[in-house]
Write an enzyme that holds these catalytic residues in place. Structure first.
Site, PDB file in Angstrom:
ATOM      1  N   SER A  49      -2.063   0.503  -4.373  1.00  0.00           N
ATOM      2  CA  SER A  49      -2.675   1.656  -3.726  1.00  0.00           C
ATOM      3  C   SER A  49      -3.977   2.001  -4.418  1.00  0.00           C
ATOM      4  O   SER A  49      -4.050   1.970  -5.649  1.00  0.00           O
ATOM      5  CB  SER A  49      -1.738   2.860  -3.817  1.00  0.00           C
ATOM      6  OG  SER A  49      -2.412   4.038  -3.395  1.00  0.00           O
ATOM      7  N   ALA A  50      -4.992   2.362  -3.632  1.00  0.00           N
ATOM      8  CA  ALA A  50      -6.264   2.799  -4.197  1.00  0.00           C
ATOM      9  C   ALA A  50      -6.142   4.178  -4.840  1.00  0.00           C
ATOM     10  O   ALA A  50      -7.049   4.635  -5.531  1.00  0.00           O
ATOM     11  CB  ALA A  50      -7.326   2.843  -3.096  1.00  0.00           C
ATOM     12  N   ASP A  74       0.881  -1.155   0.000  1.00  0.00           N
ATOM     13  CA  ASP A  74       0.000   0.000   0.000  1.00  0.00           C
ATOM     14  C   ASP A  74       0.933   1.224   0.000  1.00  0.00           C
ATOM     15  O   ASP A  74       2.131   1.091   0.284  1.00  0.00           O
ATOM     16  CB  ASP A  74      -0.875  -0.039   1.259  1.00  0.00           C
ATOM     17  CG  ASP A  74      -1.710   1.205   1.412  1.00  0.00           C
ATOM     18  OD1 ASP A  74      -2.288   1.671   0.400  1.00  0.00           O
ATOM     19  OD2 ASP A  74      -1.788   1.738   2.538  1.00  0.00           O
ATOM     20  N   LEU A  75       0.423   2.378  -0.320  1.00  0.00           N
ATOM     21  CA  LEU A  75       1.286   3.579  -0.382  1.00  0.00           C
ATOM     22  C   LEU A  75       0.991   4.545   0.774  1.00  0.00           C
ATOM     23  O   LEU A  75       1.836   4.776   1.645  1.00  0.00           O
ATOM     24  CB  LEU A  75       1.068   4.268  -1.732  1.00  0.00           C
ATOM     25  CG  LEU A  75       1.698   5.643  -1.944  1.00  0.00           C
ATOM     26  CD1 LEU A  75       3.206   5.587  -1.767  1.00  0.00           C
ATOM     27  CD2 LEU A  75       1.370   6.170  -3.339  1.00  0.00           C
ATOM     28  N   ASP A  76      -0.228   5.101   0.760  1.00  0.00           N
ATOM     29  CA  ASP A  76      -0.568   6.145   1.731  1.00  0.00           C
ATOM     30  C   ASP A  76      -0.545   5.586   3.151  1.00  0.00           C
ATOM     31  O   ASP A  76      -1.295   4.660   3.468  1.00  0.00           O
ATOM     32  CB  ASP A  76      -1.960   6.718   1.422  1.00  0.00           C
ATOM     33  CG  ASP A  76      -2.019   7.356   0.040  1.00  0.00           C
ATOM     34  OD1 ASP A  76      -1.099   8.122  -0.299  1.00  0.00           O
ATOM     35  OD2 ASP A  76      -2.976   7.081  -0.713  1.00  0.00           O
ATOM     36  N   LYS A  92      -9.576   5.443   5.597  1.00  0.00           N
ATOM     37  CA  LYS A  92      -8.239   5.010   5.156  1.00  0.00           C
ATOM     38  C   LYS A  92      -8.337   3.823   4.208  1.00  0.00           C
ATOM     39  O   LYS A  92      -8.970   2.819   4.521  1.00  0.00           O
ATOM     40  CB  LYS A  92      -7.357   4.694   6.361  1.00  0.00           C
ATOM     41  CG  LYS A  92      -7.040   5.974   7.107  1.00  0.00           C
ATOM     42  CD  LYS A  92      -5.961   5.824   8.137  1.00  0.00           C
ATOM     43  CE  LYS A  92      -5.668   7.210   8.722  1.00  0.00           C
ATOM     44  NZ  LYS A  92      -5.447   7.170  10.160  1.00  0.00           N
ATOM     45  N   LYS A 151     -10.882  -1.503  -1.992  1.00  0.00           N
ATOM     46  CA  LYS A 151     -10.673  -2.146  -0.702  1.00  0.00           C
ATOM     47  C   LYS A 151     -11.914  -1.878   0.151  1.00  0.00           C
ATOM     48  O   LYS A 151     -12.480  -0.796   0.036  1.00  0.00           O
ATOM     49  CB  LYS A 151      -9.437  -1.550  -0.009  1.00  0.00           C
ATOM     50  CG  LYS A 151      -8.135  -1.742  -0.800  1.00  0.00           C
ATOM     51  CD  LYS A 151      -6.977  -0.961  -0.154  1.00  0.00           C
ATOM     52  CE  LYS A 151      -5.750  -0.991  -1.072  1.00  0.00           C
ATOM     53  NZ  LYS A 151      -4.619  -0.207  -0.547  1.00  0.00           N
ATOM     54  N   GLU A 206       0.047  -2.916   4.792  1.00  0.00           N
ATOM     55  CA  GLU A 206      -1.055  -1.959   4.884  1.00  0.00           C
ATOM     56  C   GLU A 206      -1.079  -1.199   6.209  1.00  0.00           C
ATOM     57  O   GLU A 206      -0.663  -1.741   7.234  1.00  0.00           O
ATOM     58  CB  GLU A 206      -2.381  -2.730   4.824  1.00  0.00           C
ATOM     59  CG  GLU A 206      -2.925  -2.930   3.445  1.00  0.00           C
ATOM     60  CD  GLU A 206      -3.563  -1.677   2.849  1.00  0.00           C
ATOM     61  OE1 GLU A 206      -3.771  -0.685   3.581  1.00  0.00           O
ATOM     62  OE2 GLU A 206      -3.852  -1.699   1.644  1.00  0.00           O
ATOM     63  N   ASP A 207      -1.625   0.003   6.194  1.00  0.00           N
ATOM     64  CA  ASP A 207      -1.826   0.742   7.451  1.00  0.00           C
ATOM     65  C   ASP A 207      -3.317   0.835   7.815  1.00  0.00           C
ATOM     66  O   ASP A 207      -3.648   1.399   8.851  1.00  0.00           O
ATOM     67  CB  ASP A 207      -1.286   2.173   7.322  1.00  0.00           C
ATOM     68  CG  ASP A 207      -2.101   2.999   6.349  1.00  0.00           C
ATOM     69  OD1 ASP A 207      -2.403   2.490   5.245  1.00  0.00           O
ATOM     70  OD2 ASP A 207      -2.468   4.137   6.699  1.00  0.00           O
ATOM     71  N   THR A 248       1.272  10.409   3.587  1.00  0.00           N
ATOM     72  CA  THR A 248       0.252  11.010   2.727  1.00  0.00           C
ATOM     73  C   THR A 248      -1.162  10.722   3.232  1.00  0.00           C
ATOM     74  O   THR A 248      -2.110  11.409   2.844  1.00  0.00           O
ATOM     75  CB  THR A 248       0.391  10.505   1.283  1.00  0.00           C
ATOM     76  OG1 THR A 248       0.714   9.106   1.340  1.00  0.00           O
ATOM     77  CG2 THR A 248       1.490  11.246   0.549  1.00  0.00           C
TER      78      THR A 248
HETATM   79  C1  BG6 Z   1      -5.916   5.470  -0.538  1.00  0.00           C
HETATM   80  C2  BG6 Z   1      -6.034   6.380   0.660  1.00  0.00           C
HETATM   81  O1  BG6 Z   1      -4.600   5.003  -0.629  1.00  0.00           O
HETATM   82  O2  BG6 Z   1      -6.231   6.171  -1.734  1.00  0.00           O
HETATM   83  C3  BG6 Z   1      -7.405   7.020   0.706  1.00  0.00           C
HETATM   84  O3  BG6 Z   1      -5.819   5.629   1.844  1.00  0.00           O
HETATM   85  C4  BG6 Z   1      -7.711   7.713  -0.626  1.00  0.00           C
HETATM   86  O4  BG6 Z   1      -7.442   7.957   1.765  1.00  0.00           O
HETATM   87  C5  BG6 Z   1      -7.552   6.723  -1.767  1.00  0.00           C
HETATM   88  O5  BG6 Z   1      -9.037   8.234  -0.627  1.00  0.00           O
HETATM   89  C6  BG6 Z   1      -7.803   7.349  -3.143  1.00  0.00           C
HETATM   90  O6  BG6 Z   1      -6.813   8.300  -3.398  1.00  0.00           O
HETATM   91  P1  BG6 Z   1      -6.858   9.372  -4.582  1.00  0.00           P
HETATM   92  O7  BG6 Z   1      -5.478  10.001  -4.503  1.00  0.00           O
HETATM   93  O8  BG6 Z   1      -7.074   8.631  -5.844  1.00  0.00           O
HETATM   94  O9  BG6 Z   1      -7.951  10.323  -4.270  1.00  0.00           O
HETATM   95 MG    MG Z   2      -2.886   3.225   3.362  1.00  0.00          MG
END
Ligand code: BG6
Ligand code: MG
Length: 223
Positions: free
Chosen positions: A120-121, A13-15, A49, A151, A175-176, A21
């Site tokens: 990452s989403a 996962d990224l954020d 999240k 997710k 993942e966080d 972030t």
């Molecule tokens: C996830 C985050 O990685 O990405 C969420 O944990 C976020 O908080 C989602 O809403 C979508 O991100 P983005 O940058 O496409 O709006």
């Molecule tokens: Mg995350």
């Protein structure tokens, strides 16, 4: 749990795992919630999240019983506004913002010939990786715009293994967020949570922070 020796790939996962972030998303969503008059709570913050942009907006509007007050076009505009505010924070980042230990961990994965992918989403994933100087570690990124479901559905983690040419059982996901751990587990991969043991209680193992994320520590939890 599968054996450490059977693991061939790591899906990130990224954020909130690679850099902070996640707190930028929180700041930008909180700002938007205040603007539309939706109530903010710790529960909502944790629940957002890992959740996709439009699903996050719906959760915020629903918290205020506001979902029917906006047309689809207006919702798109709200999501766009949040994204602009989020990117203003992202664009201030530098490689110094990589969480402690993450670069060393990525290097140890390369040195030991593990495959690496990003699940990452976020549609901003490649931009964040570029700001952090980590693009070269991630030639394999699942494109979240290709997903049928976000997710906690396992789809993104199943694709994260597929693009590496690996079986889910051969992969570890990191993942966080609780929604992300649920996705990894449902994909039949081994799950590592970074953060609170209480919030990530479904994970196969939890490390308090990324400094503890090392191959030795993972191995010690698996054998
Ligand atoms: C996830 C985050 O990685 O990405 C969420 O944990 C976020 O908080 C989602 O809403 C979508 O991100 P983005 O940058 O496409 O709006
Ligand atoms: Mg995350």
């Amino acid at each position: 749990m599968v054996k450490f020796a059977d693991i061939k790939g790591f899906i990130f996962d990224l954020d909130g795992v690679i850099a902070d972030t996640s707190s930028f998303h929180t700041t930008a969503w909180h700002q938007l919630a205040d603007k539309v008059g939706a109530p903010w709570s710790q529960e909502l913050e944790d629940g957002l999240k890992g959740i996709s942009r439009m699903d996050s907006l719906e959760m915020i509007l629903n918290a205020g019983g506001l979902s029917n007050n906006y047309t689809d076009e207006e919702k798109q505009a709200l999501a766009e506004e949040k994204n602009t505010n989020y990117l203003a924070l992202v664009d201030q980042m530098t490689p110094a913002d990589i969480f402690p230990g993450v670069k060393e961990f990525l290097e140890s994965l390369e040195d030991n010939h593990y495959k690496i992918s990003l699940a990452s989403a976020s549609k901003n994933g490649p931009r964040v990786l570029a700001k952090l100087g980590l693009t070269d570690y991630f030639p394999n990124v699942v494109d979240p715009s290709t997903l049928m479901k976000g997710k906690p559905d396992p789809e993104i983690y199943i694709k994260g293994a597929e693009i590496l040419g690996l079986k889910p059982e051969e992969c570890i996901g990191i993942e966080d967020a609780a929604a992300g751990i649920e996705a990894i587990n449902a994909a039949n991969e081994t799950s590592i949570g970074i953060g609170s043991k209480q919030l990530l209680s479904e994970a196969d193992m939890v490390f308090a922070n990324t400094e503890e994320l090392t191959l030795d520590n993972i191995k010690a939890n698996m054998n």
